[in-house]
Write an enzyme that holds these catalytic residues in place. Sequence first.
Site, PDB file in Angstrom:
ATOM      1  N   LYS A   1       2.493  -3.733   6.610  1.00 48.12           N
ATOM      2  CA  LYS A   1       2.841  -3.713   5.172  1.00 48.12           C
ATOM      3  C   LYS A   1       4.340  -3.460   5.004  1.00 48.12           C
ATOM      4  O   LYS A   1       5.010  -4.130   4.204  1.00 48.12           O
ATOM      5  CB  LYS A   1       2.036  -2.636   4.433  1.00 48.12           C
ATOM      6  CG  LYS A   1       0.552  -2.914   4.326  1.00 48.12           C
ATOM      7  CD  LYS A   1       0.246  -4.096   3.401  1.00 48.12           C
ATOM      8  CE  LYS A   1      -1.228  -4.359   3.252  1.00 48.12           C
ATOM      9  NZ  LYS A   1      -1.534  -5.675   2.666  1.00 48.12           N
TER      10      LYS A   1
ATOM     11  N   SER B   1       0.833  -1.195   0.000  1.00 45.10           N
ATOM     12  CA  SER B   1       0.000   0.000   0.000  1.00 45.10           C
ATOM     13  C   SER B   1       0.869   1.246   0.000  1.00 45.10           C
ATOM     14  O   SER B   1       1.977   1.249   0.565  1.00 45.10           O
ATOM     15  CB  SER B   1      -0.860  -0.022   1.270  1.00 45.10           C
ATOM     16  OG  SER B   1      -1.405   1.246   1.525  1.00 45.10           O
TER      17      SER B   1
ATOM     18  N   TYR C   1      -1.276  -1.042  11.081  1.00 46.13           N
ATOM     19  CA  TYR C   1      -1.609  -1.615   9.763  1.00 46.13           C
ATOM     20  C   TYR C   1      -0.498  -1.302   8.760  1.00 46.13           C
ATOM     21  O   TYR C   1       0.018  -2.192   8.077  1.00 46.13           O
ATOM     22  CB  TYR C   1      -2.956  -1.052   9.260  1.00 46.13           C
ATOM     23  CG  TYR C   1      -3.100  -1.117   7.758  1.00 46.13           C
ATOM     24  CD1 TYR C   1      -3.324  -2.321   7.116  1.00 46.13           C
ATOM     25  CD2 TYR C   1      -2.952   0.039   6.972  1.00 46.13           C
ATOM     26  CE1 TYR C   1      -3.408  -2.386   5.724  1.00 46.13           C
ATOM     27  CE2 TYR C   1      -3.039  -0.012   5.600  1.00 46.13           C
ATOM     28  CZ  TYR C   1      -3.262  -1.230   4.978  1.00 46.13           C
ATOM     29  OH  TYR C   1      -3.335  -1.276   3.611  1.00 46.13           O
TER      30      TYR C   1
HETATM   31  C1  UD1 Z   1      -6.825   4.605   3.939  1.00 47.79           C
HETATM   32  C2  UD1 Z   1      -5.746   4.283   4.913  1.00 47.79           C
HETATM   33  C3  UD1 Z   1      -4.611   3.674   4.163  1.00 47.79           C
HETATM   34  C4  UD1 Z   1      -5.092   2.407   3.467  1.00 47.79           C
HETATM   35  C5  UD1 Z   1      -6.256   2.744   2.564  1.00 47.79           C
HETATM   36  C6  UD1 Z   1      -6.853   1.429   2.064  1.00 47.79           C
HETATM   37  C7  UD1 Z   1      -6.073   5.907   6.710  1.00 47.79           C
HETATM   38  C8  UD1 Z   1      -5.482   7.052   7.456  1.00 47.79           C
HETATM   39  N1  UD1 Z   1      -5.370   5.472   5.657  1.00 47.79           N
HETATM   40  O1  UD1 Z   1      -6.306   5.548   2.997  1.00 47.79           O
HETATM   41  O2  UD1 Z   1      -3.576   3.361   5.063  1.00 47.79           O
HETATM   42  O3  UD1 Z   1      -4.048   1.860   2.728  1.00 47.79           O
HETATM   43  O4  UD1 Z   1      -7.250   3.455   3.274  1.00 47.79           O
HETATM   44  O5  UD1 Z   1      -8.025   1.629   1.405  1.00 47.79           O
HETATM   45  O6  UD1 Z   1      -7.126   5.425   7.042  1.00 47.79           O
HETATM   46  N2  UD1 Z   1     -12.464  10.962   3.936  1.00 47.79           N
HETATM   47  C9  UD1 Z   1     -13.471  11.817   4.369  1.00 47.79           C
HETATM   48  N3  UD1 Z   1     -14.568  11.275   4.966  1.00 47.79           N
HETATM   49  C10 UD1 Z   1     -14.729   9.931   5.166  1.00 47.79           C
HETATM   50  C11 UD1 Z   1     -13.690   9.051   4.734  1.00 47.79           C
HETATM   51  C12 UD1 Z   1     -12.574   9.610   4.125  1.00 47.79           C
HETATM   52  O7  UD1 Z   1     -13.359  13.035   4.210  1.00 47.79           O
HETATM   53  O8  UD1 Z   1     -15.747   9.507   5.727  1.00 47.79           O
HETATM   54  C13 UD1 Z   1     -11.294  11.530   3.241  1.00 47.79           C
HETATM   55  C14 UD1 Z   1      -9.962  11.266   3.912  1.00 47.79           C
HETATM   56  O9  UD1 Z   1      -9.653  12.277   4.834  1.00 47.79           O
HETATM   57  C15 UD1 Z   1      -9.012  11.255   2.700  1.00 47.79           C
HETATM   58  C16 UD1 Z   1      -9.877  10.681   1.577  1.00 47.79           C
HETATM   59  O10 UD1 Z   1     -11.226  10.895   1.980  1.00 47.79           O
HETATM   60  O11 UD1 Z   1      -8.639  12.557   2.339  1.00 47.79           O
HETATM   61  C17 UD1 Z   1      -9.661   9.193   1.337  1.00 47.79           C
HETATM   62  O12 UD1 Z   1      -9.850   8.488   2.567  1.00 47.79           O
HETATM   63  P1  UD1 Z   1      -9.891   6.881   2.631  1.00 47.79           P
HETATM   64  O13 UD1 Z   1     -10.805   6.371   1.597  1.00 47.79           O
HETATM   65  O14 UD1 Z   1     -10.147   6.494   4.047  1.00 47.79           O
HETATM   66  O15 UD1 Z   1      -8.432   6.470   2.191  1.00 47.79           O
HETATM   67  P2  UD1 Z   1      -7.006   6.917   2.788  1.00 47.79           P
HETATM   68  O16 UD1 Z   1      -7.125   7.600   4.083  1.00 47.79           O
HETATM   69  O17 UD1 Z   1      -6.277   7.641   1.710  1.00 47.79           O
END
Ligand code: UD1
Length: 337
Positions: free
Chosen positions: A152, A124, A148
Site C-alpha cells: 500500500k 489503508s 501487505y
Molecule cells: C487489519 C490489518 C490491517 C488491514 C485491515 C484490513 C493486521 C495486523 N492489520 O487491521 O493492516 O488494513 O485489517 O481490514 O492484521 N482482534 C481480536 N481477535 C480476532 C481478530 C481481531 O481480538 O480474532 C482484534 C485485533 O487485535 C484488533 C481489532 O480486533 O485490536 C481489529 O482487528 P482486525 O479486524 O484484524 O483489524 P486490524 O488489525 O485493525
Amino acid sequence: MTILVTGGAGFIGSHATVELLENGYKVVVVDNLSNSQKASIDRIKEMTGKDFAFHQVDLLDSQALDDIFSKYDFSAVMHFAGYKAVGQSVEMPLSYYHNNISGTLTLCEMMLKHNVQKLVFSSSATVYGLPERVPIEESFSLSATNPYGRTKLMIEEILRDLALSNPSIRIAILRYFNPIGAHPSGKLGEDPRGIPNNLIPYITQVAIGKQPELKIFGGDYETNDGTGVRDYIHVMDLVKGHIKALEYLEKHEGVETFNLGTGTGYSVLEIVNSFNDVTGKQIPYQITDRRPGDIGVCYANPEKAKKLLGWQAEKSLKEMCRDSWNWQVQNPDGFTQ
Ligand code: UD1
C-alpha cells in the site's frame, strides 16, 4: 460517465459499485475472482435493477486490460483489486508484491495509454505503521510493518511519482480505517475464505456457531479496558466517500490523500458488547496474547475529508453491527449457496 472498478466483486468494491450505479454512473467491473465470487456481481444487478459489464480479468494480464480500455471510454478508475491478508503477506511476500504492485503498474500504464486521468485508490491506515499519536492525521509519518502494508505504501509513492511526472493525472488516495458492516438489504457483505482474520467476520461466525469462541488478542494495551481500539467505519459510509472523491477529482488536479474513518475508537470489548445487544446472544470470548504486529490504538482525524470532500461518516456502531449480523444470518455460507 463510465467508471472502471477493479476488484468490484470484493467486499468494498461491490458496495462501491452499488453506490456508483445508484448515483447514475455507468460501471465496468474487472475482477479475477481470486478472493471473491461472481455471485456478488449477480446480486448487485438484482439489487440495483441495473446491468453492467463484468470481465473476469487479472490486472496482470496487460493484453486483456488493454482490450477493455479500448472497448470503453472510462472517465475514471476506482482501484480496489489487491491481496489484503497481513499474515499471508508475511508468508508469501513476493506474491503480494507481484500482484499488488505489478497489477497497479499495469493499470496505470493502461490509464496513460488510453488517456484516462482520474484514479481513486484504495489505501489503508496500515500505512501509518505505529502512529506517533492519535487521532491520526494524513501528514503523519508513514511506515509499514508487513509486506501487505508495504505494498500500500509503495503504491502510494508510485502514484505520487506518476502525478508529478504528468500534471493531467488526478488521484485521490483513500486511507481506510476498519471497514465493517454490510449493505442494509443483507444481499452484499464481507465473505472471507476460510477462518476469518479480521474481528467482525470472526465475531459473526462465533455468534452463528461456526467458531467456538472469540480470542481477544491482548488485554494489556493502554486503553480503557486493555483491549485494542480501532476506528470502525460502515462500508456504506466508506463507499459514499469514494463518490465524493470522484466529484473532487472533477475539480482538482494532482494527488490528495484522505483518511476515511469516523474519528471514534472502540475497543474489542465494546464491539463484543454491541454484538451481544444486536444478536441477543452472549459472544463467548477468551483474552489471549497480543497478535504480533498489532498496535494498541488507531483512529482517524477525519477533518480533511470533511473539509475538502464534504464527507463524514454517519452510521453508528450499532448500525454497523446490525448490518454485519444481518448479512451473516441471511448468508450463513457467504455467497456460496
Ligand atoms: C487489519 C490489518 C490491517 C488491514 C485491515 C484490513 C493486521 C495486523 N492489520 O487491521 O493492516 O488494513 O485489517 O481490514 O492484521 N482482534 C481480536 N481477535 C480476532 C481478530 C481481531 O481480538 O480474532 C482484534 C485485533 O487485535 C484488533 C481489532 O480486533 O485490536 C481489529 O482487528 P482486525 O479486524 O484484524 O483489524 P486490524 O488489525 O485493525
